[in-house]
Design a protein around this motif. Structure first.
Motif, PDB file in Angstrom:
ATOM      1  N   ARG A 218       0.933  -1.366  -0.066  1.00  0.00           N
ATOM      2  CA  ARG A 218      -0.023  -0.067  -0.090  1.00  0.00           C
ATOM      3  C   ARG A 218       0.845   1.354  -0.109  1.00  0.00           C
ATOM      4  O   ARG A 218       1.944   1.229   0.536  1.00  0.00           O
ATOM      5  N   THR A 219       0.453   2.148  -0.837  1.00  0.00           N
ATOM      6  CA  THR A 219       1.036   3.502  -0.728  1.00  0.00           C
ATOM      7  C   THR A 219       0.945   4.121   0.647  1.00  0.00           C
ATOM      8  O   THR A 219       0.156   3.865   1.425  1.00  0.00           O
ATOM      9  N   GLU A 220       1.510   5.338   0.777  1.00  0.00           N
ATOM     10  CA  GLU A 220       1.520   6.178   2.011  1.00  0.00           C
ATOM     11  C   GLU A 220       0.265   6.653   2.062  1.00  0.00           C
ATOM     12  O   GLU A 220      -0.349   6.909   3.294  1.00  0.00           O
ATOM     13  N   ALA A 221      -0.713   6.803   1.038  1.00  0.00           N
ATOM     14  CA  ALA A 221      -2.222   7.224   1.034  1.00  0.00           C
ATOM     15  C   ALA A 221      -3.225   6.140   1.161  1.00  0.00           C
ATOM     16  O   ALA A 221      -4.240   6.251   1.204  1.00  0.00           O
TER      17      ALA A 221
ATOM     18  N   LEU B 293      -3.456   3.308  -1.007  1.00  0.00           N
ATOM     19  CA  LEU B 293      -3.825   2.710  -2.418  1.00  0.00           C
ATOM     20  C   LEU B 293      -3.172   1.529  -2.415  1.00  0.00           C
ATOM     21  O   LEU B 293      -1.799   1.042  -2.250  1.00  0.00           O
TER      22      LEU B 293
ATOM     23  N   ARG C 117       6.495  13.423  -3.795  1.00  0.00           N
ATOM     24  CA  ARG C 117       5.149  13.530  -3.325  1.00  0.00           C
ATOM     25  C   ARG C 117       4.731  14.907  -3.611  1.00  0.00           C
ATOM     26  O   ARG C 117       3.780  15.425  -4.233  1.00  0.00           O
TER      27      ARG C 117
ATOM     28  N   GLY D 290       5.134   5.575  -4.645  1.00  0.00           N
ATOM     29  CA  GLY D 290       3.767   5.574  -4.971  1.00  0.00           C
ATOM     30  C   GLY D 290       3.290   6.750  -4.904  1.00  0.00           C
ATOM     31  O   GLY D 290       1.981   6.901  -5.183  1.00  0.00           O
ATOM     32  N   ALA D 291       4.081   8.041  -4.995  1.00  0.00           N
ATOM     33  CA  ALA D 291       3.451   9.249  -5.037  1.00  0.00           C
ATOM     34  C   ALA D 291       2.711   9.544  -6.414  1.00  0.00           C
ATOM     35  O   ALA D 291       1.721  10.166  -6.360  1.00  0.00           O
TER      36      ALA D 291
ATOM     37  N   ASP E 169      -0.565   7.492  -6.323  1.00  0.00           N
ATOM     38  CA  ASP E 169      -1.401   8.298  -5.298  1.00  0.00           C
ATOM     39  C   ASP E 169      -1.945   9.744  -6.008  1.00  0.00           C
ATOM     40  O   ASP E 169      -3.306  10.018  -5.862  1.00  0.00           O
ATOM     41  N   ASP E 170      -1.354  10.255  -6.781  1.00  0.00           N
ATOM     42  CA  ASP E 170      -1.985  11.617  -7.441  1.00  0.00           C
ATOM     43  C   ASP E 170      -2.698  11.253  -8.463  1.00  0.00           C
ATOM     44  O   ASP E 170      -3.938  11.902  -8.746  1.00  0.00           O
TER      45      ASP E 170
ATOM     46  N   ALA F 201      -4.621   8.479  -8.383  1.00  0.00           N
ATOM     47  CA  ALA F 201      -5.892   7.971  -7.870  1.00  0.00           C
ATOM     48  C   ALA F 201      -6.714   9.055  -7.148  1.00  0.00           C
ATOM     49  O   ALA F 201      -8.016   9.128  -7.439  1.00  0.00           O
ATOM     50  N   ARG F 202      -5.918  10.092  -6.962  1.00  0.00           N
ATOM     51  CA  ARG F 202      -6.947  11.493  -6.347  1.00  0.00           C
ATOM     52  C   ARG F 202      -7.615  11.917  -7.389  1.00  0.00           C
ATOM     53  O   ARG F 202      -8.916  12.351  -7.195  1.00  0.00           O
TER      54      ARG F 202
END
Length: 223
Positions: free
Chosen positions: A53-56, A58, A162, A189-190, A193-194, A196-197
């Motif tokens: 899983r990423t930091e956020a 995901l 990030r 994963g940055a 994550d963006d 996915a946002r």
């Protein structure tokens, strides 16, 4: 046609022999001469799924570890223009995409790719991730686009990566459908994550990610 004309097949064969002499091909994985990818290196591209899983938060499933043969083959595809290698990398990616669709989101999910920067596309003339997904048997839906150009991520630490990719992507409307994001390599994963946002802002339901490879973290190596 003149009796001295050279048959087309003979011309092609002669050109191939000439190019092989002046620009000898070598295995993308180990450097063995006169083969694009040897059987041993091809075997090293068998899927070995990895979950993280990423930091956020995901969920990311990767087919291969970005080291050794897989890393060298993927670099040859991306940086040397050896697009034929996509066929050798595709089976590993295809197996992971299929498992994610079957177990996590379902067949009606939207499969899309994380787009490369405009500069990378101009330099290569093609999009490696889109090529890999098509060779894997899927036709990606172009949801995302790059709204601004980030710096090269190489050499940046986790926080800088990030910040560098924050707000890079925007997405077309998704209207409640689940989305599978596909990229070539996940490091921090940055970028994922963006992406996915962006699709969540556009109305996506569940979002998960798949990558061809993952860069091992220190705790992965320790394990």
């Amino acid at each position: 046609m003149s009796s001295h004309a050279v048959p087309p097949k003979a011309v092609v064969a002669a050109l191939h022999d000439a190019l092989t002499f002046w620009l000898p091909i070598a295995c993308a994985g180990c450097g063995l001469v006169d083969v694009g990818l040897c059987s041993g290196c091809r075997a090293a591209l068998a899927a070995s799924p990895h979950h993280r899983r990423t930091e956020a938060g995901l969920a990311v499933t990767s087919a291969l570890e970005f080291s050794g043969v897989p890393a060298r083959v993927l670099r040859a595809l991306k940086e040397e223009g050896r697009t034929s290698l996509a066929r050798a990398l595709a089976p590993a990616l295809a197996s992971v995409i299929a498992s994610v669709l079957a177990e996590a989101v379902g067949d009606d999910a939207v499969v899309t790719t994380v787009p490369s920067s405009r500069a990378a596309y101009r330099r290569r003339g093609y999009r490696p991730v889109d090529l890999l997904v098509r060779r894997s048997g899927w036709r990606p839906v172009p949801l995302l686009r790059v709204a601004r150009s980030p710096r090269d991520q190489r050499g940046l630490d986790r926080a800088a990566r990030r910040a560098n990719v924050g707000g890079v992507f925007v997405s077309r409307p998704v209207r409640g459908r689940d989305v599978v994001l596909i990229d070539d390599v996940v490091t921090t994963g940055a970028t994922l994550d963006d992406a996915a946002r962006a699709v969540r802002v556009a109305g996506a339901g569940r979002v998960i990610a798949v990558t061809l490879a993952h860069t091992p973290r220190h705790r992965d190596r320790g394990a």
